[in-house]
Design a protein around this motif. Sequence first.
Motif: not given
Length: 82
Positions: A69-70, A65-66, A62, A37, A18-21, A16, A33
């Motif tokens: 996180a965003v 959480s993503t 996921l 997350g 990493w994806i938000a990053e 999460a 990360n």
Amino acid sequence: MSGVGILSAIIIGIFAGWIAEKIMKRNHGLFTNLLVGLVGALIGSFIANLINFPFSGFIGSLLVSTIGAVLLLALLGLIRRK
């Protein structure tokens, strides 16, 4: 994170974060990360519970959480600009 164990929560937190990053076009390390997350998971699950959005398992956790996180990275970006 509903329906997942501690190891799964860590893996979801890393993914999460990493994806938000990538969505927010930032560059962090693995530990950052994970923190983003996991905090995002708290934020996302709080919001999901407020709007009665049902989620469970790996994919649901996921996603929530993503999103959290965003939101966290967006809020931190707003605070840093001031």
